[in-house]
Design an enzyme around this catalytic site. Structure first.
Site, PDB file in Angstrom:
ATOM      1  CD  GLU A  47      -4.876   2.737  -3.687  1.00 12.99           C
ATOM      2  OE1 GLU A  47      -6.078   2.552  -3.395  1.00 12.99           O
ATOM      3  OE2 GLU A  47      -3.970   1.930  -3.395  1.00 12.99           O
ATOM      4  CE  LYS A 124      -1.836   0.380  -0.612  1.00 10.23           C
ATOM      5  NZ  LYS A 124      -3.001   0.106  -1.471  1.00 10.23           N
ATOM      6  CB  CYS A 174      -5.531   2.572  -0.042  1.00  6.98           C
ATOM      7  SG  CYS A 174      -7.097   1.684   0.080  1.00  6.98           S
TER       8      CYS A 174
HETATM    9  N1  CDT Z   1      -6.398  -0.191  -2.308  1.00  9.43           N
HETATM   10  C1  CDT Z   1      -6.386  -0.757  -1.087  1.00  9.43           C
HETATM   11  O1  CDT Z   1      -5.376  -0.758  -0.401  1.00  9.43           O
HETATM   12  N2  CDT Z   1      -7.544  -1.335  -0.697  1.00  9.43           N
HETATM   13  C2  CDT Z   1      -7.648  -2.084   0.510  1.00  9.43           C
HETATM   14  C3  CDT Z   1      -8.652  -3.164   0.344  1.00  9.43           C
HETATM   15  C4  CDT Z   1      -8.326  -4.269   1.248  1.00  9.43           C
HETATM   16  S1  CDT Z   1      -9.697  -5.059   1.807  1.00  9.43           S
HETATM   17  C5  CDT Z   1      -9.645  -4.742   3.514  1.00  9.43           C
HETATM   18  C6  CDT Z   1      -8.041  -1.244   1.728  1.00  9.43           C
HETATM   19  O2  CDT Z   1      -7.432  -1.410   2.785  1.00  9.43           O
HETATM   20  O3  CDT Z   1      -8.981  -0.457   1.648  1.00  9.43           O
END
Ligand code: CDT
Length: 321
Positions: A47, A124, A174
């Protein structure tokens, strides 16, 4: 004839705030070289692969963050990456911040044929974090500030890849991987390979209670393994890893099969390529048996899933005497 595809997750070590795109692109070209050497036909980058994870930095005026966005793709900064993909005949998935000609901003991933032609794009949908500066948090996570919710749904496209012929390809980004609904929407389109990139901090910075660090990796793998198993698909989950601008990201990129097994896993916090040979016919096994959706799903019992966003308390039972 078995449908075999050799896929790779091209994990990136940290990209510092001071690094220009050319630093990231150079490293990605090197990863494509390794991918070529190891016979990979499809490579998944993380990402927001071209820059630091900039949503950790607050700007009062979001236009000040525009330097992290791409206004066109491809563009001159990524030209060496596209040249390498063409040279080696490798298809690739790239995550980047997208600013449209209308000025809309999205956290985007696109899948490119080796020719450089964009096959399809995903924006996203599950944006974690918050919109405004949060003084309680140790680290900001401002995706809700810098990006709009994706407007393309969860598309699956059937496209020829490498020696496998046509493959049903899907994407998520992500935080999407933590939501079973996202996987199921892809599963309902007979996805065979889910490509996803992530930037996951090693620490839960919401300051709302203790969460042990090791659980961050467990939750990431749990989500991807369950998503792949329950939807009879392969998954390539590629991290940005290591200490980026003083903040640690979990790494632990994986390639997972439709049984939910990890076929390959990154072991460093650096640029690292992991590779797996996928027998795509394994997807049909899952879809014909336990996860034969047409035979076994009961959507009439799932109406809450689309009718409701937050949870509601259940009715209370009290003993009659
Ligand atoms: N980039 C991204 O979506 N990161 C989020 C961090 C959130 S903390 C649970 C993830 O879900 O990994």
């Amino acid at each position: 004839m078995p449908r075999r595809l050799t896929v790779a997750a091209a994990q990136l070590g940290p990209i510092q705030k001071s690094d220009g795109r050319e630093v990231a692109v150079q490293r990605m070209v090197r990863l494509l070289e390794w991918a070529h050497t190891r016979g990979a036909e499809l490579v998944v980058f993380p990402e927001l692969a071209l820059t630091t994870f900039f949503p950790r930095w607050y700007h009062e005026d979001i236009r000040e963050a525009d330097r992290w966005f791409e206004t066109e793709m491809p563009n001159p900064a990524v030209a060496p990456l596209f040249e390498a993909a063409r040279r080696y005949g490798i298809a690739f998935h790239l995550g980047y911040a997208e600013k449209t000609p209308e000025g809309r901003r999205f956290n985007t991933a696109a899948f490119f044929a080796p020719s450089g032609e964009m096959v399809f794009k995903y924006r996203k949908i599950h944006l974690p974090g918050h919109r405004d500066y949060d003084p309680v948090r140790k680290v900001q996570h401002l995706e809700k500030r810098y990006f709009e919710v994706g407007d393309l749904g969860f598309p699956v496209v059937r496209a020829p890849v490498g020696s496998a012929g046509p493959v049903n390809l899907g994407m998520m980004i992500c935080n999407d991987r933590r939501w079973p609904e996202a996987w199921r929407v892809l599963g309902l389109q007979q996805v065979e390979l889910v490509m996803l990139g992530y930037n996951t901090p090693s620490m839960n910075s919401e300051n709302k209670g203790f969460e042990a660090h090791h659980l961050r990796v467990l939750h990431s793998h749990l989500s991807v393994q369950a998503g792949c198993y329950q939807n009879a698909t392969f998954g390539v989950a590629t991290a940005k890893a290591g200490v980026e601008d003083g903040h640690e990201l979990i790494g632990h990129s994986v390639i997972v099969n439709p049984q939910g097994e990890i076929m390959a896993q990154a072991t460093t916090w650096d640029d690292e390529l992991i590779v797996a040979d996928c027998d795509l016919d394994l997807c049909a096994f899952g879809r014909r048996t336990v996860f034969d959706f047409a035979r076994h799903r009961r959507p009439e019992a799932y109406t809450r899933i689309t009718a409701q966003t937050g949870s509601v308390p259940p009715p209370e039972w009290t003993p009659s005497r």
